[in-house]
Design an enzyme around this catalytic site. Structure first.
Site, PDB file in Angstrom:
ATOM      1  CB  ALA A   1     -19.932  58.777 -33.228  1.00  0.00           C
TER       2      ALA A   1
ATOM      3  N   GLY B   1     -20.073  63.883 -32.050  1.00  0.00           N
ATOM      4  CA  GLY B   1     -19.126  63.989 -33.146  1.00  0.00           C
ATOM      5  C   GLY B   1     -19.606  64.969 -34.302  1.00  0.00           C
TER       6      GLY B   1
ATOM      7  CD  GLU C   1     -16.079  65.382 -30.627  1.00  0.00           C
ATOM      8  OE1 GLU C   1     -16.536  64.368 -31.171  1.00  0.00           O
ATOM      9  OE2 GLU C   1     -15.185  65.159 -29.628  1.00  0.00           O
TER      10      GLU C   1
ATOM     11  CD  GLU D   1     -19.432  63.561 -27.165  1.00  0.00           C
ATOM     12  OE1 GLU D   1     -20.012  64.539 -26.379  1.00  0.00           O
ATOM     13  OE2 GLU D   1     -19.098  63.681 -28.473  1.00  0.00           O
TER      14      GLU D   1
HETATM   15  C1  HXC Z   1     -27.225  56.469 -34.043  1.00  0.00           C
HETATM   16  C2  HXC Z   1     -28.914  57.814 -34.169  1.00  0.00           C
HETATM   17  C3  HXC Z   1     -28.114  58.970 -33.486  1.00  0.00           C
HETATM   18  C4  HXC Z   1     -26.860  58.195 -33.278  1.00  0.00           C
HETATM   19  C5  HXC Z   1     -30.153  59.630 -33.820  1.00  0.00           C
HETATM   20  N1  HXC Z   1     -30.230  58.546 -34.347  1.00  0.00           N
HETATM   21  N2  HXC Z   1     -28.903  60.140 -33.451  1.00  0.00           N
HETATM   22  N3  HXC Z   1     -28.436  56.529 -34.498  1.00  0.00           N
HETATM   23  N4  HXC Z   1     -26.437  57.311 -33.717  1.00  0.00           N
HETATM   24  N5  HXC Z   1     -25.887  59.294 -32.686  1.00  0.00           N
HETATM   25  C6  HXC Z   1     -31.288  57.836 -34.820  1.00  0.00           C
HETATM   26  C7  HXC Z   1     -32.220  57.230 -33.827  1.00  0.00           C
HETATM   27  O1  HXC Z   1     -32.001  56.299 -33.341  1.00  0.00           O
HETATM   28  C8  HXC Z   1     -33.613  57.108 -34.685  1.00  0.00           C
HETATM   29  O2  HXC Z   1     -33.491  55.939 -35.250  1.00  0.00           O
HETATM   30  C9  HXC Z   1     -33.333  58.273 -35.823  1.00  0.00           C
HETATM   31  O3  HXC Z   1     -32.046  58.634 -35.757  1.00  0.00           O
HETATM   32  C10 HXC Z   1     -34.276  59.612 -35.419  1.00  0.00           C
HETATM   33  O4  HXC Z   1     -33.680  59.986 -34.302  1.00  0.00           O
HETATM   34  P1  HXC Z   1     -34.936  60.236 -32.875  1.00  0.00           P
HETATM   35  O5  HXC Z   1     -34.197  60.208 -31.786  1.00  0.00           O
HETATM   36  O6  HXC Z   1     -36.181  59.428 -33.177  1.00  0.00           O
HETATM   37  O7  HXC Z   1     -35.091  61.947 -33.370  1.00  0.00           O
HETATM   38  P2  HXC Z   1     -35.581  63.041 -32.270  1.00  0.00           P
HETATM   39  O8  HXC Z   1     -36.661  62.466 -31.387  1.00  0.00           O
HETATM   40  O9  HXC Z   1     -35.930  64.165 -33.161  1.00  0.00           O
HETATM   41  O10 HXC Z   1     -34.289  63.278 -31.520  1.00  0.00           O
HETATM   42  C11 HXC Z   1     -33.132  63.819 -32.068  1.00  0.00           C
HETATM   43  C12 HXC Z   1     -31.983  63.803 -31.170  1.00  0.00           C
HETATM   44  C13 HXC Z   1     -31.722  62.594 -30.671  1.00  0.00           C
HETATM   45  C14 HXC Z   1     -32.104  64.721 -29.937  1.00  0.00           C
HETATM   46  C15 HXC Z   1     -30.816  64.473 -32.018  1.00  0.00           C
HETATM   47  O11 HXC Z   1     -31.720  61.711 -31.785  1.00  0.00           O
HETATM   48  C16 HXC Z   1     -30.492  62.299 -30.043  1.00  0.00           C
HETATM   49  O12 HXC Z   1     -30.172  62.476 -28.793  1.00  0.00           O
HETATM   50  N6  HXC Z   1     -29.519  61.627 -30.541  1.00  0.00           N
HETATM   51  C17 HXC Z   1     -28.161  61.058 -30.256  1.00  0.00           C
HETATM   52  C18 HXC Z   1     -27.276  62.156 -29.940  1.00  0.00           C
HETATM   53  C19 HXC Z   1     -25.951  62.078 -29.352  1.00  0.00           C
HETATM   54  O13 HXC Z   1     -25.983  61.401 -28.147  1.00  0.00           O
HETATM   55  N7  HXC Z   1     -24.852  62.186 -29.889  1.00  0.00           N
HETATM   56  C20 HXC Z   1     -23.366  61.537 -29.595  1.00  0.00           C
HETATM   57  C21 HXC Z   1     -23.256  60.350 -29.736  1.00  0.00           C
HETATM   58  S1  HXC Z   1     -21.695  59.838 -29.260  1.00  0.00           S
HETATM   59  P3  HXC Z   1     -34.755  55.011 -35.451  1.00  0.00           P
HETATM   60  O14 HXC Z   1     -34.316  53.733 -36.068  1.00  0.00           O
HETATM   61  O15 HXC Z   1     -34.825  54.884 -34.066  1.00  0.00           O
HETATM   62  O16 HXC Z   1     -35.683  55.681 -35.958  1.00  0.00           O
HETATM   63  C22 HXC Z   1     -20.551  60.626 -30.323  1.00  0.00           C
HETATM   64  C23 HXC Z   1     -18.981  60.440 -29.770  1.00  0.00           C
HETATM   65  C24 HXC Z   1     -18.124  60.929 -30.815  1.00  0.00           C
HETATM   66  O17 HXC Z   1     -20.870  61.441 -31.106  1.00  0.00           O
HETATM   67  C25 HXC Z   1     -16.944  60.891 -30.363  1.00  0.00           C
HETATM   68  C26 HXC Z   1     -15.908  60.547 -31.819  1.00  0.00           C
HETATM   69  C27 HXC Z   1     -16.015  59.289 -32.523  1.00  0.00           C
END
Ligand code: HXC
Length: 257
Positions: free
Chosen positions: A65, A108, A111, A131
């Site tokens: 998400a 997400g 999911e 998460e």
């Molecule tokens: C918003 C995101 C994002 C996310 C990545 N980006 N994931 N933006 N929401 N979930 C953005 C980063 O901020 C960054 O933007 C760009 O994408 C590239 O990401 P990087 O982190 O620089 O890439 P990298 O170093 O290769 O790392 C990849 C990664 C990391 C390991 C996947 O991005 C990461 O940990 N992302 C979050 C994963 C996460 O926690 N997902 C769960 C979310 S909660 P900028 O602008 O900085 O370049 C969820 C809840 C679901 O999903 C429930 C139902 C709704």
């Protein structure tokens, strides 16, 4: 129809949806979910489509998400807007959907992949429910679907630590149907979808419904349900066509009726 956050096309009877927010690793924001909802509804009602492939980019199926969109929400916003409500669109589809996952399928993203009927994974695929590291828990079915797919021990391990697992571990655990080399992923997914789309659509939809019933009912109920669906298929022309074609040693030409 053109969209901003997804790209949509058809290849024969296969509907292809590609998540397309490369700047955010396909993070799932409200606009993307709305567009996905729209595109799937169009494929559902399009008689020319028999199976859908949902994919992302080489680097990310979807990294979850959109955290930037989510972080300022309060409880009442989340609750009254029911912001995850619309995500169920993938799980509600009647036609089969194959998730073709390359790179990150996190939160997400994992999911949504699990809402699909099965996952084909590139050897580069990485799955996780991180998460917990954000102070929350999976909210689009992760605690339920991952547990059913991989069992309690591995689901707890993944969901409580937030660690990622690679394609091989995911296949071993039963989360993914098959692993293919990254370069072949889309071709393999499209070919698989074309095979499914060449079958009788009523049979395909009933097969999907029957398998899904295994998660919703007792064994006896599921078997009764399956039997009802099986008998009902003898009311279709496609049952006659399929069986006649076998006996006549030719390929069936299903009319989806
Ligand atoms: C918003 C995101 C994002 C996310 C990545 N980006 N994931 N933006 N929401 N979930 C953005 C980063 O901020 C960054 O933007 C760009 O994408 C590239 O990401 P990087 O982190 O620089 O890439 P990298 O170093 O290769 O790392 C990849 C990664 C990391 C390991 C996947 O991005 C990461 O940990 N992302 C979050 C994963 C996460 O926690 N997902 C769960 C979310 S909660 P900028 O602008 O900085 O370049 C969820 C809840 C679901 O999903 C429930 C139902 C709704």
């Amino acid at each position: 129809m053109t969209y901003d956050t997804i790209a949509v096309e058809t290849q024969g009877r296969v509907g292809l949806i590609r998540l397309n927010r490369p700047e955010a690793l396909n993070a799932l924001n409200a606009q993307l979910i709305a567009e996905l909802d729209d595109a799937l509804a169009e494929f559902e009602s399009n008689d020319g489509v028999g199976c859908v492939v949902l994919t992302g980019s080489e680097k990310a199926f979807a990294a979850g998400a959109d955290i930037k969109e989510m972080r300022d929400k309060g409880f009442v916003d989340a609750f009254l807007d029911d912001f995850i409500g619309r995500w169920d669109v993938v799980a509600r589809a009647r036609k089969p959907i194959i998730a073709a996952v390359s790179g990150f399928a996190l939160g997400g993203g994992c999911e949504i992949a699990m809402m699909c009927d099965f996952i084909l994974a590139a050897d580069t695929a990485v799955f996780g429910q991180p998460e917990i590291k954000l102070g929350v828990i999976p909210g689009a079915g992760g605690t339920q679907r991952l547990t059913r797919a991989v069992g309690k021990a591995k689901a707890m391990d993944l969901i409580l630590t937030g660690r990622m697992m690679g394609a091989e571990e995911a296949e071993r655990a039963g989360l993914v149907a098959r692993i293919v080399p990254a370069a072949d992923l889309l071709a393999e997914a499209t070919k698989t979808a074309a095979t499914i789309a060449s079958m009788s659509l009523p049979a395909v939809i009933m097969a999907k419904e029957a398998v899904n019933r295994a998660f919703e009912s007792t064994l006896a109920e599921g078997i009764r349900h399956e039997r009802g669906l099986f008998y009902s298929l003898f009311a279709t022309g496609d049952q006659k066509e399929g069986m006649n074609a076998f006996v006549e040693k030719r390929k069936p030409a299903f009319a989806n009726r």
